[in-house]
Design an enzyme around this catalytic site. Structure first.
Site, short mmCIF file in Angstrom:
data_model
loop_
_atom_site.label_atom_id
_atom_site.label_comp_id
_atom_site.label_asym_id
_atom_site.label_seq_id
_atom_site.Cartn_x
_atom_site.Cartn_y
_atom_site.Cartn_z
N CYS A 62 0.94 -1.38 0.09
CA CYS A 62 0.66 0.04 0.17
C CYS A 62 1.16 1.05 0.36
CB CYS A 62 -0.48 0.13 1.22
SG CYS A 62 -1.71 0.97 1.37
N CYS A 66 0.47 5.03 7.04
CA CYS A 66 -0.19 4.36 8.43
C CYS A 66 0.58 4.01 8.91
CB CYS A 66 -1.67 3.93 8.59
SG CYS A 66 -2.25 4.96 6.81
N CYS A 69 0.64 0.38 10.42
CA CYS A 69 -0.60 -0.69 9.23
C CYS A 69 0.98 -1.49 8.33
CB CYS A 69 -0.68 -0.04 8.07
SG CYS A 69 -1.39 -1.60 7.46
N CYS A 106 -16.66 -8.80 5.57
CA CYS A 106 -15.77 -7.57 5.34
C CYS A 106 -14.55 -7.88 4.74
CB CYS A 106 -15.02 -7.12 7.30
SG CYS A 106 -16.44 -7.13 7.95
N CYS A 137 -19.40 -5.69 3.69
CA CYS A 137 -18.64 -5.13 3.78
C CYS A 137 -17.99 -5.17 3.40
CB CYS A 137 -18.70 -4.81 5.53
SG CYS A 137 -17.55 -3.56 6.01
N CYS A 197 -19.47 2.26 8.88
CA CYS A 197 -18.71 1.42 9.58
C CYS A 197 -17.49 2.61 10.39
CB CYS A 197 -18.75 0.30 9.42
SG CYS A 197 -17.29 -1.18 10.86
N ARG A 269 -18.08 -2.79 18.25
CA ARG A 269 -17.21 -4.24 17.89
C ARG A 269 -15.50 -3.95 19.04
NH1 ARG A 269 -16.63 -4.49 12.25
NH2 ARG A 269 -18.56 -4.70 12.07
N1 SAM Z 1 -6.52 0.52 2.89
C1 SAM Z 1 -7.71 1.39 3.69
C2 SAM Z 1 -7.79 2.54 4.21
O1 SAM Z 1 -7.07 2.05 5.33
O2 SAM Z 1 -8.87 3.06 4.25
C3 SAM Z 1 -9.02 -0.06 4.53
C4 SAM Z 1 -8.05 -1.31 4.68
S1 SAM Z 1 -7.31 -0.87 7.14
C5 SAM Z 1 -6.43 -2.07 6.67
C6 SAM Z 1 -8.61 -0.42 7.56
C7 SAM Z 1 -8.38 -0.28 9.31
O3 SAM Z 1 -7.26 -2.20 10.11
C8 SAM Z 1 -7.37 0.27 9.72
O4 SAM Z 1 -8.05 2.13 8.97
C9 SAM Z 1 -6.97 0.96 10.44
O5 SAM Z 1 -7.71 1.17 11.33
C10 SAM Z 1 -7.37 -1.17 10.99
N2 SAM Z 1 -5.42 -1.57 11.27
C11 SAM Z 1 -4.92 -1.76 10.05
N3 SAM Z 1 -3.37 -2.13 10.75
C12 SAM Z 1 -3.93 -2.52 12.35
C13 SAM Z 1 -3.37 -2.99 13.13
N4 SAM Z 1 -1.76 -3.16 13.31
N5 SAM Z 1 -3.89 -2.69 14.54
C14 SAM Z 1 -4.87 -1.77 14.48
N6 SAM Z 1 -5.99 -1.55 13.57
C15 SAM Z 1 -5.37 -1.90 12.27
FE1 SF4 Z 2 -2.40 1.82 3.52
FE2 SF4 Z 2 -2.83 -0.22 5.91
FE3 SF4 Z 2 -3.35 2.64 5.55
FE4 SF4 Z 2 -5.45 1.00 4.81
S1 SF4 Z 2 -4.06 1.13 6.80
S2 SF4 Z 2 -4.06 3.04 3.86
S3 SF4 Z 2 -4.03 -0.29 4.40
S4 SF4 Z 2 -1.77 1.46 5.41
#
Ligand code: SAM
Ligand code: SF4
Ligand code: DTB
Length: 355
Positions: A62, A66, A69, A106, A137, A197, A269
């Site tokens: 990606c 973040c 992530c 989801c 979802c 959500c 949740r």
């Molecule tokens: N890429 C898209 C986005 O970020 O909008 C969708 C997938 S992203 C993985 C969905 C959500 O997963 C993120 O917004 C975050 O809140 C949660 N998430 C990702 N990594 C995480 C982690 N290590 N611990 C807890 N929540 C996490």
């Molecule tokens: Fe990409 Fe992870 Fe951020 Fe979603 S949460 S936009 S998968 S880096």
């Protein structure tokens, strides 16, 4: 009776101030949980928990940054990058999720936002997963108006897009998209007629005022999200947050209770992070008003408890998975919820805290 023991107001509010939210966080733990449980019982059967299963339809690589992530291309987390899953493979997973007892499927993609070429595939996934009798979802990143309309047209029930944290702390966690971008995607999801959500992550080094700020943003949206995932940070090696300090578990439970009080009719949740939680901590989360979980041995890329462990925990707590019922309209849904609540009030062990 102390002020905190009086029956709490159950109206739906969108005008929370930071101080009011901090005051809830500052209640003695038992008073906070008691209030949350009262609010919970006004709107839900307290012994039912909604069960959702996650599927990563596009994993890794990606472009976003973040900090939590494992799927960001900027961090070396050892994750294999994959291309968009084939529809038939997604359906195989959806059938297995349904057979295992999930009612919502989801689908998540590691995208900043979907590309035009992806839309026919994801809308086909929605149509076919829905045809299996599952709620659908998706979480695909930021949406444009026409993409939201296409997903709604395909029948997508919920769109997940998290605010993640407070507007003030947000810049410490993500720099590649703004808070405003996120709010705009949520507006587009609503405008297209889908359910929202939206939640966040705690344990990222933020303060209580940020947890309060996140919940304030969610509850002060024009309509409360129907589903509010509260994730505990899963610390993944290679991400900037891998060595973050653990959040006090009671602070996590407080966050669930405050979410329940502020968004009385939403499903809250208990999301990522359950793998690290004891059964006792999870049961406190249910007592605080959590009434949905992610079920299945994997979240998107990290571990979740084994399904048999979850079923044993439900059995030990007398919790039943919530059924998926399709309603003609909101009035029918409301009538069914009222019937469930009054059934619960007629139960021999029901204690009417209002008296
Ligand atoms: N890429 C898209 C986005 O970020 O909008 C969708 C997938 S992203 C993985 C969905 C959500 O997963 C993120 O917004 C975050 O809140 C949660 N998430 C990702 N990594 C995480 C982690 N290590 N611990 C807890 N929540 C996490
Ligand atoms: Fe990409 Fe992870 Fe951020 Fe979603 S949460 S936009 S998968 S880096
Ligand atoms: C949400 O709030 N949590 C889920 C879902 N929405 C998409 C994702 C949790 C991901 C945890 C880290 C991982 O497994 O990659």
């Amino acid at each position: 009776m102390t002020a905190a023991q009086q029956m709490p107001a159950s109206e739906i509010r969108h005008d929370w101030t930071r101080q009011q939210v901090l005051d809830l966080f500052a209640l003695p733990f038992n008073d906070l949980l008691f209030t949350a449980q009262q609010v919970h019982r006004m709107h839900f059967d307290a012994n039912r928990v909604q069960v959702s299963t996650l599927c990563s339809i596009k994993t890794g690589a990606c472009p976003e940054d973040c900090a939590y992530c494992p799927q960001s291309a900027r961090y070396d987390t050892g994750l294999e990058r994959e291309k968009l899953m084939e529809v038939e493979k997604v359906l195989e997973e959806a059938r297995a999720a349904k057979a295992g007892g999930a009612t919502r499927f989801c689908m998540g993609a590691a995208w900043r936002s979907p590309k035009k070429k992806d839309m026919p595939y994801v809308t086909q996934m929605v149509r076919e997963v829905k045809a299996l009798g599952l709620e659908t979802c998706m979480t695909l990143g930021m949406l444009k108006d026409e993409q939201a309309a296409e997903l709604a047209e395909a029948g997508l029930d919920y769109y997940n897009h998290n605010l993640d944290t407070s507007p003030e702390y947000y810049g410490e966690i993500i720099t590649t998209r703004t808070y405003q971008d996120r709010l705009e995607t949520l507006d587009r999801v609503r405008a297209a007629g889908m359910k929202v959500c939206a939640g966040g992550i705690v344990g990222m080094g933020e303060g209580e005022k940020d947890r309060a700020g996140l919940l304030m943003q969610l509850a002060n949206l024009p309509e409360h999200p129907e589903s509010v995932p509260i994730n505990m940070l899963v610390k993944v090696a290679g991400t900037p947050l891998e060595t973050e300090e653990d959040l006090d578990p009671f602070e996590f439970i407080r966050c669930i209770a405050v979410a329940r009080i502020m968004m009385p009719k939403s499903h809250v949740r208990l999301s990522a992070g359950r793998e690290e939680m004891s059964d006792e901590m999870q049961s406190l989360a249910f007592l605080a008003g959590a009434n949905s979980i992610f079920y299945g041995e994997k979240l998107l890329t990290t571990a979740n408890p084994e399904t048999n462990e979850d079923m044993q925990l439900f059995a030990r707590l007398g919790i039943q998975p919530e059924e998926y019922r399709q309603y003609a309209d909101d009035a029918e849904l409301e009538a069914d919820l009222n019937a469930q609540v009054s059934e619960q009030q007629n139960a021999p062990y029901f204690y009417d805290a209002a008296k």
